[in-house]
Design a protein around this motif. Structure first.
Motif, mmCIF file in Angstrom:
data_model
loop_
_atom_site.group_PDB
_atom_site.id
_atom_site.type_symbol
_atom_site.label_atom_id
_atom_site.label_comp_id
_atom_site.label_asym_id
_atom_site.label_seq_id
_atom_site.Cartn_x
_atom_site.Cartn_y
_atom_site.Cartn_z
ATOM 1 N N ILE A 1 0.838 -1.206 0.000
ATOM 2 C CA ILE A 1 0.000 0.000 0.000
ATOM 3 C C ILE A 1 0.870 1.251 0.000
ATOM 4 C CG2 ILE A 1 -1.643 1.340 1.368
ATOM 5 C CD1 ILE A 1 -2.816 -1.290 2.371
ATOM 6 N N CYS A 2 1.934 1.213 0.780
ATOM 7 C CA CYS A 2 2.836 2.363 0.904
ATOM 8 C C CYS A 2 3.409 2.766 -0.451
ATOM 9 C CB CYS A 2 3.962 2.028 1.880
ATOM 10 S SG CYS A 2 5.264 3.270 1.972
ATOM 11 N N GLU A 3 3.876 1.809 -1.234
ATOM 12 C CA GLU A 3 4.493 2.146 -2.522
ATOM 13 C C GLU A 3 3.485 2.736 -3.494
ATOM 14 O OE1 GLU A 3 7.775 2.279 -3.127
ATOM 15 O OE2 GLU A 3 7.770 1.830 -0.995
ATOM 16 N N LYS B 1 2.233 5.373 -20.348
ATOM 17 C CA LYS B 1 3.213 4.573 -21.088
ATOM 18 C C LYS B 1 3.978 3.641 -20.154
ATOM 19 C CE LYS B 1 4.168 7.873 -24.833
ATOM 20 N NZ LYS B 1 5.228 8.705 -25.470
ATOM 21 N N TYR B 2 4.023 3.976 -18.872
ATOM 22 C CA TYR B 2 4.833 3.214 -17.922
ATOM 23 C C TYR B 2 4.014 2.595 -16.788
ATOM 24 C CZ TYR B 2 8.679 5.348 -20.389
ATOM 25 O OH TYR B 2 9.561 5.726 -21.378
ATOM 26 N N PHE B 3 2.817 3.147 -16.545
ATOM 27 C CA PHE B 3 1.974 2.630 -15.465
ATOM 28 C C PHE B 3 0.583 2.320 -16.021
ATOM 29 C CE2 PHE B 3 5.076 5.502 -13.565
ATOM 30 C CZ PHE B 3 5.658 4.685 -12.597
ATOM 31 N N GLU B 4 0.235 1.050 -16.050
ATOM 32 C CA GLU B 4 -1.067 0.649 -16.559
ATOM 33 C C GLU B 4 -2.177 1.149 -15.638
ATOM 34 O OE1 GLU B 4 -3.407 -3.436 -17.970
ATOM 35 O OE2 GLU B 4 -1.427 -3.537 -17.020
ATOM 36 N N ARG C 1 4.127 -3.300 -9.571
ATOM 37 C CA ARG C 1 4.252 -2.553 -10.820
ATOM 38 C C ARG C 1 5.700 -2.666 -11.287
ATOM 39 N NH1 ARG C 1 -0.008 0.771 -12.226
ATOM 40 N NH2 ARG C 1 -1.602 1.147 -10.636
ATOM 41 N N PRO C 2 5.923 -3.002 -12.557
ATOM 42 C CA PRO C 2 7.291 -3.262 -13.029
ATOM 43 C C PRO C 2 8.189 -2.026 -13.088
ATOM 44 C CG PRO C 2 5.727 -3.341 -14.858
ATOM 45 C CD PRO C 2 4.905 -3.243 -13.596
ATOM 46 N N VAL C 3 7.586 -0.839 -13.105
ATOM 47 C CA VAL C 3 8.368 0.396 -13.205
ATOM 48 C C VAL C 3 8.341 1.117 -11.862
ATOM 49 C CG1 VAL C 3 8.585 2.615 -14.380
ATOM 50 C CG2 VAL C 3 7.844 0.597 -15.659
ATOM 51 N N LYS C 4 9.489 1.611 -11.413
ATOM 52 C CA LYS C 4 9.571 2.325 -10.142
ATOM 53 C C LYS C 4 9.059 3.752 -10.292
ATOM 54 C CE LYS C 4 13.520 -0.275 -8.318
ATOM 55 N NZ LYS C 4 14.914 -0.179 -7.795
ATOM 56 N N HIS C 5 8.308 4.190 -9.305
ATOM 57 C CA HIS C 5 7.876 5.590 -9.300
ATOM 58 C C HIS C 5 9.072 6.500 -9.040
ATOM 59 C CE1 HIS C 5 8.261 5.693 -4.922
ATOM 60 N NE2 HIS C 5 7.520 4.598 -4.845
ATOM 61 N N VAL C 6 8.892 7.791 -9.320
ATOM 62 C CA VAL C 6 9.983 8.760 -9.145
ATOM 63 C C VAL C 6 9.702 9.692 -7.962
ATOM 64 C CG1 VAL C 6 10.803 8.719 -11.522
ATOM 65 C CG2 VAL C 6 8.937 10.268 -10.897
ATOM 66 N N THR C 7 8.834 9.263 -7.060
ATOM 67 C CA THR C 7 8.482 10.093 -5.910
ATOM 68 C C THR C 7 9.704 10.517 -5.110
ATOM 69 O OG1 THR C 7 6.262 9.183 -5.712
ATOM 70 C CG2 THR C 7 7.260 10.043 -3.697
ATOM 71 N N PHE C 8 10.662 9.598 -4.933
ATOM 72 C CA PHE C 8 11.876 9.909 -4.181
ATOM 73 C C PHE C 8 13.051 10.213 -5.105
ATOM 74 C CE2 PHE C 8 9.929 7.310 -0.589
ATOM 75 C CZ PHE C 8 9.646 8.416 0.176
ATOM 76 N N GLY C 9 12.748 10.671 -6.328
ATOM 77 C CA GLY C 9 13.812 10.955 -7.272
ATOM 78 C C GLY C 9 14.209 9.707 -8.039
ATOM 79 N N PHE C 10 15.425 9.732 -8.578
ATOM 80 C CA PHE C 10 15.874 8.613 -9.399
ATOM 81 C C PHE C 10 17.397 8.578 -9.382
ATOM 82 C CE2 PHE C 10 16.888 6.252 -13.229
ATOM 83 C CZ PHE C 10 15.907 5.263 -13.256
ATOM 84 N N GLY C 11 17.959 7.368 -9.358
ATOM 85 C CA GLY C 11 19.411 7.213 -9.414
ATOM 86 C C GLY C 11 20.107 7.904 -8.262
ATOM 87 N N LYS C 12 21.157 8.636 -8.566
ATOM 88 C CA LYS C 12 21.916 9.288 -7.506
ATOM 89 C C LYS C 12 21.200 10.515 -6.959
ATOM 90 C CE LYS C 12 24.795 11.565 -10.994
ATOM 91 N NZ LYS C 12 26.157 11.609 -11.574
#
Length: 406
Positions: free
Chosen positions: A274-276, A326-329, A339-350
């Motif tokens: 639920i959190c994610e 395109k990334y989230f059904e 969900r196969p794609v990670k959300h960007v709520t906390f940013g991305f990468g470094k």
């Protein structure tokens, strides 16, 4: 405002005005151009998932507040000035070293304080559960997030009235820090003075906390002002992030509460799922700003006219990216399946939020307790109130009722 009406182009102002339900406008923007230049505000609006990720990873764009963010015209320069000194709003090797250092210490803190966080949640739950009603944002989520953030920093406020007073000050500084100047400037002065005292005290008597960890790395945080600015940043981001995650995230799933309660009995991991999904649908910050520190032409990577000039502002709408079909059904449906794609709520990468692990622990513990409450639903006599801050959004207040829990 639609695509068909060429006399009403998309604008940042329209996105701010319609922040309570912006998704139709996000859809139209992505269909027109996911990297769109708003001539009125002279900034770029980015709403596509791939485009947001690419710019977050592109070294030609910076989050350096000190260099590019304009001075406030509302008398809040002291707060912006304090925050701009934080190395977490710098770029290059300086930012990387600071972020790596914070990620390591936050991970250690998360492991060390997991039990304490669960205790904070349980104590707040025990206070509210017998009453059969509460404001899930003000009474529950806000108090928990502020308590945990103080614990991470190594600050104790035992007196209830003082705690509530500084919690209110923290709400004000969160608004100011996000570019929404409301509240009393004296509140900000009082809070910064309070934090400055603790920064000085921790230098003399360090402990196992984040302020002490800042002091222990003079090569990254060279003086007390650098420590103070980073302390303010942590307090602001830590409080806002988890308050919105727990408060607004829970409010979005009240219509399916009986189903979730039944599933929780069979699946103890449900709060994490639920959190994610709550993070994807209700990011604590709707958008973040970047500035081009050199000319950047994204036209080949993303077809269209995307010649971003040095110094131009780019607004990355994390909320829109998390709803990119395109990334989230079926992105507008709450679905806690994988969900196969990670959300960007906390940013991305470094460029990811160092406090994400703490926020998740708080949310997991909170949802575990809340799922013990039967018939949890919004209070029809007291409708939810949106947060007027268009940068943060979510609910400022969400009264709920439930069966009293012993």
């Amino acid at each position: 405002m639609t695509i068909a009406n060429s006399h009403q182009p998309f604008s940042f102002s329209a996105l701010k005005r319609g922040y309570a339900n912006p998704h139709k406008l996000y859809d139209d923007l992505r269909a027109t151009d996911p990297i769109y230049f708003d001539a009125l505000s002279q900034c770029w609006i980015v709403t596509g998932y791939a485009e947001v990720v690419a710019i977050l990873e592109d070294e030609r764009f910076t989050s350096d507040l000190g260099t590019y963010s304009p001075k406030s015209a509302m008398g809040w320069d002291a707060v912006q000035g304090t925050l701009s000194q934080s190395v977490f709003f710098k770029d290059g090797i300086e930012h990387q070293r600071a972020n790596h250092y914070l990620l390591r210490h936050i991970a250690q803190t998360a492991r060390r304080l997991t039990s304490d966080i669960q205790t904070i949640v349980q104590q707040r739950f025990s206070t509210l559960a017998p009453h059969g009603s509460m404001d899930i944002v003000k009474d529950f989520a806000s108090a928990i997030s502020f308590s945990v953030t103080l614990r991470v920093l190594g600050i104790d406020i035992h007196e209830h009235q003082k705690f509530m007073r500084y919690l209110g000050y923290s709400e004000t500084i969160s608004d100011i820090a996000s570019g929404f100047p409301v509240g009393n400037a004296q509140d900000l002065t009082a809070l910064i003075s309070f934090l400055r005292q603790h920064v000085a005290q921790k230098k003399k008597t360090p402990g196992e906390d984040l302020i002490s960890a800042f002091h222990a790395a003079p090569e990254i945080f060279p003086d007390e002002e650098a420590v103070l600015s980073s302390t303010v940043m942590i307090l602001t981001a830590g409080h806002v992030t988890t308050k919105k995650l727990i408060g607004t995230g829970t409010a979005k799933i009240l219509d399916r509460w009986p189903q979730l309660q039944a599933e929780f009995v069979q699946n103890p991991a449900l709060p994490k799922l639920i959190c994610e999904e709550a993070l994807r649908m209700s990011p604590p910050t709707r958008y973040i700003a970047r500035w081009a520190r050199q000319d950047a032409d994204l036209s080949e990577q993303f077809p269209g006219s995307h010649h971003i000039r040095r110094g131009q502002k780019v607004l990355l709408f994390l909320e829109a990216a998390n709803y990119d079909p395109k990334y989230f059904e079926n992105p507008k449906e709450f679905n806690y399946a994988h969900r196969p794609v990670k959300h960007v709520t906390f940013g991305f990468g470094k460029h990811r939020c160092p406090g994400a692990s703490i926020a998740r622990i708080e949310a997991h513990a909170s949802l575990q307790r809340l799922l013990q409450l039967s018939h949890l639903k919004t209070d029809p006599a007291h409708p939810a109130i949106m947060n007027p801050n268009p940068i943060l959004g979510g609910f400022r207040s969400c009264p709920v009722t439930f069966d009293p829990h012993p």
